[in-house]
Design an enzyme around this catalytic site. Structure first.
Site, PDB file in Angstrom:
ATOM      1  CE  LYS A 179      -3.958  -1.858   2.613  1.00 39.63           C
ATOM      2  NZ  LYS A 179      -4.796  -1.636   3.816  1.00 39.63           N
ATOM      3  N   GLY A 186      -7.321   3.158  -4.019  1.00 40.85           N
ATOM      4  CA  GLY A 186      -6.720   1.990  -4.637  1.00 40.85           C
ATOM      5  C   GLY A 186      -5.427   2.258  -5.381  1.00 40.85           C
ATOM      6  CD  GLU A 221      -2.031  -2.796   6.430  1.00 43.31           C
ATOM      7  OE1 GLU A 221      -3.027  -3.161   5.755  1.00 43.31           O
ATOM      8  OE2 GLU A 221      -2.065  -1.824   7.203  1.00 43.31           O
ATOM      9  CG  PHE A 223      -4.931  -9.799   0.998  1.00 48.27           C
ATOM     10  CD1 PHE A 223      -5.416  -8.539   0.719  1.00 48.27           C
ATOM     11  CD2 PHE A 223      -5.620 -10.900   0.498  1.00 48.27           C
ATOM     12  CE1 PHE A 223      -6.551  -8.358  -0.040  1.00 48.27           C
ATOM     13  CE2 PHE A 223      -6.758 -10.734  -0.266  1.00 48.27           C
ATOM     14  CZ  PHE A 223      -7.226  -9.458  -0.543  1.00 48.27           C
ATOM     15  CD  GLU A 309      -8.529   5.085   4.467  1.00 51.08           C
ATOM     16  OE1 GLU A 309      -7.442   5.590   4.113  1.00 51.08           O
ATOM     17  OE2 GLU A 309      -9.469   4.907   3.677  1.00 51.08           O
ATOM     18  CG  ASN A 311     -11.943   8.498   5.367  1.00 51.70           C
ATOM     19  OD1 ASN A 311     -10.943   8.699   4.688  1.00 51.70           O
ATOM     20  ND2 ASN A 311     -12.670   7.410   5.233  1.00 51.70           N
ATOM     21  NE  ARG A 313     -12.593  12.306   2.957  1.00 47.16           N
ATOM     22  CZ  ARG A 313     -13.333  11.254   2.665  1.00 47.16           C
ATOM     23  NH1 ARG A 313     -14.643  11.289   2.885  1.00 47.16           N
ATOM     24  NH2 ARG A 313     -12.815  10.149   2.166  1.00 47.16           N
ATOM     25  CB  VAL A 316     -19.888   9.867  -0.300  1.00 50.87           C
ATOM     26  CG1 VAL A 316     -21.077   9.636  -1.227  1.00 50.87           C
ATOM     27  CG2 VAL A 316     -18.764  10.574  -1.043  1.00 50.87           C
ATOM     28  NE  ARG A 357     -20.458   6.190  -2.446  1.00 55.98           N
ATOM     29  CZ  ARG A 357     -19.246   6.600  -2.086  1.00 55.98           C
ATOM     30  NH1 ARG A 357     -18.437   7.115  -3.001  1.00 55.98           N
ATOM     31  NH2 ARG A 357     -18.834   6.495  -0.827  1.00 55.98           N
TER      32      ARG A 357
END
Length: 466
Positions: A179, A186, A221, A223, A309, A311, A313, A316, A357
């Site tokens: 990564k 991605g 990492e 998988f 991770e 985010n 913020r 969506v 979406r």
């Protein structure tokens, strides 16, 4: 404990009694449906709004609905929605006292948040330090390990050589995943199933990371096979209080881009929700997080979960959470930025919500983008249906930005009822003039495995359009 509660109550009472401390005018440094979403909440709160727009977006609804609008550049994002000098000039000439970044563009740009502070304009989000601490995945992982949040086994920092990568992979056992430390979407990511694939994957990941992020640092990492992607919505205030607002399942994705989100997750149990909620609060508390945000986890088939991770913020899919707990996350985000304490209550979903979406893409042609002019539009409605969108008949979808044109959310008492509501709503949704992902979602709603909640992040790889 009671002393802290009393202080928080006194602070809350003070801020409610002094509404003049709330922002008077917010500039929205974004476009499309998220800009409209922020404008609507601001209007309910009695806050004036400023829209910024590119030359390609002069006819967009967010420009029409805001109290003021300023053109900040040409069509390309780099010339407009990423043009910090032009955005700050727009804030200055309109006397905006705060900037809401939405998601994407500058939403997680620590330098932008720093510039806002320098010019005494409140960035509606976390501090630059918080953004930086979670923006680099290696630093974030180290922080989470210290906080006691479960993390996927992997390299201690960046990989310095192919030989180091090979040695670590053999120790952990294949498959492994490479990564980009500054990555997202991605980019700079490669799954390696066997030793003879490692060299090519290593070189490709580094090259792609360097080209995409100007940073070719990569890490490794273990998988996680048959994973679910489940995230916890959190909120933290300026007084050290953090709470979680339940989970969202984002496992239906293509090339690491989410296509559908729902809450609660069909894979969740009350015990797992409690553990993941507690871990998310630990994660946010470790950096004294303020604002709304999301802690993302991978969950294996045995319900072991690992930090992916954070985010820093609004996301969506925030409206999924809003519908299952009856809570305005944008309003909470603005109140936190204004210094108003949060309740500290942890939430559990009371309804079931599913979000599709709708992208201007052709699902029959490898999801190829389909910009153009919408000739006919009919938006679904009825009980249990919410549509967040910025499109209208005659609107031209520009080719310069993300292809998402709408989000449709179905809300019901149970997952089965929510799927049925979504199926009905999608059958009413008419968008002509461009290709959209509506047919994909219609077929997804009929899929037996999806309806039974039997899917992982690899689900779409074996999904065929009919």
């Amino acid at each position: 404990m009671w002393v802290r509660s009393l202080i928080k109550l006194q602070l809350y009472t003070y801020f409610i009694a002094n509404n003049h401390r709330m922002f008077k005018k917010i500039l929205i440094a974004n476009r499309g449906e998220i800009a409209l979403r922020v404008i609507r909440t601001c209007r309910e709160m009695g806050i004036k709004t400023v829209a910024i727009y590119s030359t390609a977006d002069k006819d967009s609804l967010h420009v029409k609905f805001a109290d003021e609008a300023v053109c900040v550049g040409k069509a390309a994002g780099a010339d407009s929605y990423l043009n910090i000098p032009h955005i700050m000039a727009a804030a200055e000439i309109t006397n905006a006292d705060a900037i809401h970044p939405g998601y994407g563009f500058l939403a997680e740009n620590a330098n932008f948040a720093e510039i806002c502070a320098k010019y005494n304009i409140k960035f509606i989000g976390p501090t630059p330090e918080m953004i930086r601490s979670m923006g680099d995945k290696i630093t974030a992982k180290e922080t989470m390990i210290k906080a006691g949040v479960p993390c996927i086994p992997g390299s201690d920092g960046l990989l310095e050589s192919l030989d180091q990568a090979r040695k670590l992979a053999l120790e952990m056992g294949f498959p492994v995943i490479l990564k980009a430390t500054a990555g997202g979407g991605g980019k700079g990511m490669r799954v390696v199933w066997a030793e003879d694939e490692l060299e090519r994957a290593y070189d490709t990941a580094k090259a792609e990371a360097g080209a995409s992020f100007k940073n070719d640092g990569i890490y490794m990492e273990k998988f996680v096979e048959e994973p679910r992607h489940i995230e916890i919505q959190i909120a933290g205030d300026q007084f050290g209080t953090v709470c979680h607002l339940s989970e969202r399942d984002c496992s239906i994705q293509r090339r690491h881009q989410k296509l559908l989100e729902e809450s609660p997750s069909p894979f969740m149990t009350p015990e797992l929700r409690q553990k993941m909620g507690e871990a998310a609060i630990k994660a946010a508390s470790a950096i004294n997080y303020e604002s709304v945000g999301t802690i993302e986890f991978l969950v294996d088939k045995h319900r072991n979960f690992y930090f992916m991770e954070m985010n820093t913020r609004i996301q969506v899919e925030h409206c999924v959470t809003e519908e299952v707990i009856n809570f305005d996350l944008i309003k909470e985000q603005i109140k936190i930025a204004a210094g108003i304490p949060i309740s500290g209550k942890n939430y559990e979903p009371e309804m079931h919500a599913i979000e599709c979406r709708i992208n201007a893409e052709d699902p029959y042609n490898d999801f190829r983008p389909s910009p153009g002019t919408i000739t006919v539009l009919h938006t679904p409605g009825g009980h249990g249906v919410r549509v967040d969108s910025h499109i209208y008949a005659g609107y031209t979808i520009p080719p310069y930005y993300d292809s998402m044109v709408s989000k449709i959310i179905a809300i019901a008492q149970t997952r089965e009822e929510a799927i049925n509501t979504m199926e009905r709503a999608l059958s009413e949704y008419v968008i002509e003039g461009v290709k959209t992902t509506i047919p994909f979602h219609q077929q997804l709603m009929k899929n037996k495995d999806f309806r039974e909640g039997n899917f992982t992040t690899k689900f779409i790889e074996s999904f065929e359009m009919k």
